[in-house]
Design a protein around this motif. Structure first.
Motif, mmCIF file in Angstrom:
data_model
loop_
_atom_site.group_PDB
_atom_site.id
_atom_site.type_symbol
_atom_site.label_atom_id
_atom_site.label_comp_id
_atom_site.label_asym_id
_atom_site.label_seq_id
_atom_site.Cartn_x
_atom_site.Cartn_y
_atom_site.Cartn_z
ATOM 1 N N TRP A 90 46.713 50.196 -11.139
ATOM 2 C CA TRP A 90 48.069 49.670 -11.359
ATOM 3 C C TRP A 90 49.032 50.133 -10.269
ATOM 4 O O TRP A 90 48.973 51.267 -9.785
ATOM 5 C CB TRP A 90 48.588 50.153 -12.715
ATOM 6 C CG TRP A 90 50.026 49.774 -12.969
ATOM 7 C CD1 TRP A 90 50.485 48.633 -13.547
ATOM 8 C CD2 TRP A 90 51.183 50.550 -12.638
ATOM 9 N NE1 TRP A 90 51.869 48.641 -13.599
ATOM 10 C CE2 TRP A 90 52.315 49.816 -13.045
ATOM 11 C CE3 TRP A 90 51.373 51.792 -12.027
ATOM 12 C CZ2 TRP A 90 53.613 50.265 -12.865
ATOM 13 C CZ3 TRP A 90 52.675 52.247 -11.837
ATOM 14 C CH2 TRP A 90 53.772 51.496 -12.264
ATOM 15 N N GLY A 115 45.821 50.419 -6.966
ATOM 16 C CA GLY A 115 47.183 50.473 -7.481
ATOM 17 C C GLY A 115 48.215 50.772 -6.413
ATOM 18 O O GLY A 115 49.231 50.059 -6.299
ATOM 19 N N ASN A 146 48.527 45.258 -12.900
ATOM 20 C CA ASN A 146 47.318 45.994 -13.205
ATOM 21 C C ASN A 146 46.119 45.112 -12.856
ATOM 22 O O ASN A 146 45.889 44.086 -13.500
ATOM 23 C CB ASN A 146 47.301 46.368 -14.699
ATOM 24 C CG ASN A 146 46.184 47.317 -15.051
ATOM 25 O OD1 ASN A 146 45.068 47.196 -14.567
ATOM 26 N ND2 ASN A 146 46.488 48.280 -15.918
ATOM 27 N N ASP A 157 43.345 53.103 -17.468
ATOM 28 C CA ASP A 157 42.246 52.413 -16.797
ATOM 29 C C ASP A 157 40.988 53.268 -16.676
ATOM 30 O O ASP A 157 40.228 53.149 -15.723
ATOM 31 C CB ASP A 157 42.664 51.948 -15.389
ATOM 32 C CG ASP A 157 43.933 51.114 -15.398
ATOM 33 O OD1 ASP A 157 44.067 50.296 -16.312
ATOM 34 O OD2 ASP A 157 44.772 51.303 -14.513
#
Length: 463
Positions: A90, A115, A146, A157
């Motif tokens: 993310w 991310g 995400n 995650d």
């Protein structure tokens, strides 16, 4: 990633100032260029090697037009400031506002680069839109993405943990351009990957000046060199990249997973003809990044689905027609686009990858009736997002761990002009009923289905 995208935004960014402490040791696979072991020195050296937009160390007395804070929450968020946070799968960006409380709980020690790279694209997209389309960036806002859940939600995650030593052998990349180099850069920066990957590119001219604004593994000194070889050298690490100059369909490569980063439907049609077991695709359109996961033969979409072959009239030919018509046509087009004749002339001579070029080509097609020629343009952050998401889908398939509810065949889109819109996300992507390449009645279907079943059997541990 943030600096690399900013320094390639020529015409939007004129100068970069870096505020980074001295004495921070650089970790492996963070900056692909330069040799310094100090992070600040390495960053400056790398941007100077890319050699597009200049960089210098920050001057305490300078007042920047825009200030970007990376993984640091300032006490106040001025109108011109952007704060980005990224971890795991993310990444998020907050503009002129403090970030939501949930953002501060992310694990910044997670080594996955996906991310952080997403956060970088969001920040640079905002910088770009402030110049090119300020109506799209009014007001304070905060949003993220995400890549594991294909939503904006912040999550731990843990289900998407990439195991150390994950072997990527059996993968091949077709197209070492903007999306392809972003895919390579993301895998290069992911700890613990191994294996041998063939990277194939057919551009005989090699790296050109027009590739520098998007090709994350290209520098000015690389102009004229073969793209696959340049990218393999820049991303040297635990993955063994095998550069091949030529067309994928003409090679002897037989990958079990084919990653398509080519930029024409004709090329997608050609490589689909090889019928690898599984296919992934990354592409851009306007300010939209898109990935596609090919599904079960006869059911899910293939690389050719929904991608009609291009017309014979190219963008270059359209530009040539306008130049032949003379100043009168240029005046009319410039007025219609709301830009100066000088800027229009620059676009025709060295077409940039931005909204003006797109509008220009659309107007040319309307003028000459070539509306079947697709209008294509991409900017660095769009291509980077497509490549990063494509790398995420690659890792997802290789670790054989799909979140609940994600279909076997899917399409994921992210539109930078509308980052909070419901249009962003994943959709089931069924077969195109009129696609000639994946017709269940065609002789090739049985071969393709057999290869797919072997992949599925191996992935489930049955063989």
């Amino acid at each position: 990633m943030t600096l690399s995208l900013l320094c390639r935004a020529e015409g939007v960014v004129s100068r970069i100032q870096l505020n980074c402490p001295e004495g921070i040791a650089i970790l492996p696979n963070v900056v692909p260029f330069g040799h310094a072991t100090d992070l600040r020195t390495r960053l400056v050296d790398a941007i100077r090697e890319i050699d597009i937009v200049p960089i210098e160390l920050a001057d305490d007395n300078a007042v920047p037009d825009c200030e970007i804070f990376i993984n640091t929450i300032p006490e106040s968020m001025p109108r011109s400031s952007i704060m980005i946070i990224g971890a795991g799968w993310w990444g998020g960006a907050a503009f002129a506002t403090q970030p939501p409380a949930a953002w501060t709980q992310v694990d910044l020690h997670n080594p996955l680069p996906i991310g952080p790279y997403i956060a970088a694209t969001l920040a640079v997209a905002d910088v770009y839109l402030q110049i090119r389309d300020p109506r799209a960036v009014t007001g304070s806002r905060a949003y993220g993405w995400n890549a594991w859940t294909c939503t904006s939600e912040v999550g731990s995650d843990t289900s998407g943990t990439v195991p150390l030593g994950l072997d990527l052998s059996g993968i091949a990349l077709a197209g070492v351009g903007a999306v392809g180099t972003a895919w390579m850069a993301t895998l290069w920066a992911t700890s613990g990957l191994s294996g041998s990957i063939a990277i194939v590119d057919s551009d005989a001219k090699g790296v050109s000046s027009s590739n520098l604004n998007r090709g994350l593994l290209f520098r000015r000194r690389d102009i004229g060199l073969q793209k696959a070889e340049v990218a393999a050298t820049a991303a040297k690490g635990t993955i063994d990249w095998r550069p091949i100059n030529g067309r994928f369909e003409s090679s002897d490569i037989r990958p079990s997973l084919l990653v398509s980063a080519v930029d024409t439907n004709t090329a997608r049609d050609a490589i689909q003809s090889r019928y690898p077991a599984r296919t992934l695709s990354g592409s851009t359109r306007d300010l939209r990044a898109e990935t596609m996961v090919g599904g079960r033969p006869g059911d899910g979409a293939c690389l050719r689905c929904y991608n009609p072959l291009e017309a014979e009239v190219s963008d270059a030919q359209l530009r040539a027609r306008v130049e032949q018509e003379g100043a009168g046509v240029l005046d009319e087009l410039a007025r219609g686009l709301g830009i100066s004749n000088e800027e229009l002339a620059n676009r025709l001579e060295a077409p940039g990858c931005d909204a003006i070029s797109d509008r220009l080509l659309a107007q040319l097609r309307a003028e000459y009736g070539d509306d079947t020629v697709p209008a294509r343009f991409a900017v660095g952050f769009t291509s980077a997002m497509a490549g990063v998401l494509l790398a995420g889908e690659t890792l997802r398939l290789m670790i054989h761990d799909e979140p609940d509810g994600i279909p076997d065949s899917k399409r994921v889109t992210f539109q930078f002009r509308r980052p909070e819109s419901s249009i962003n996300g994943r959709r089931v992507y069924p077969r195109d009923a009129v696609c000639p390449k994946c017709d269940p009645a065609a002789p090739s279907h049985e071969i393709w289905a057999s290869r797919y079943d072997r992949w599925t059997s191996k992935a489930s541990g049955k063989s």
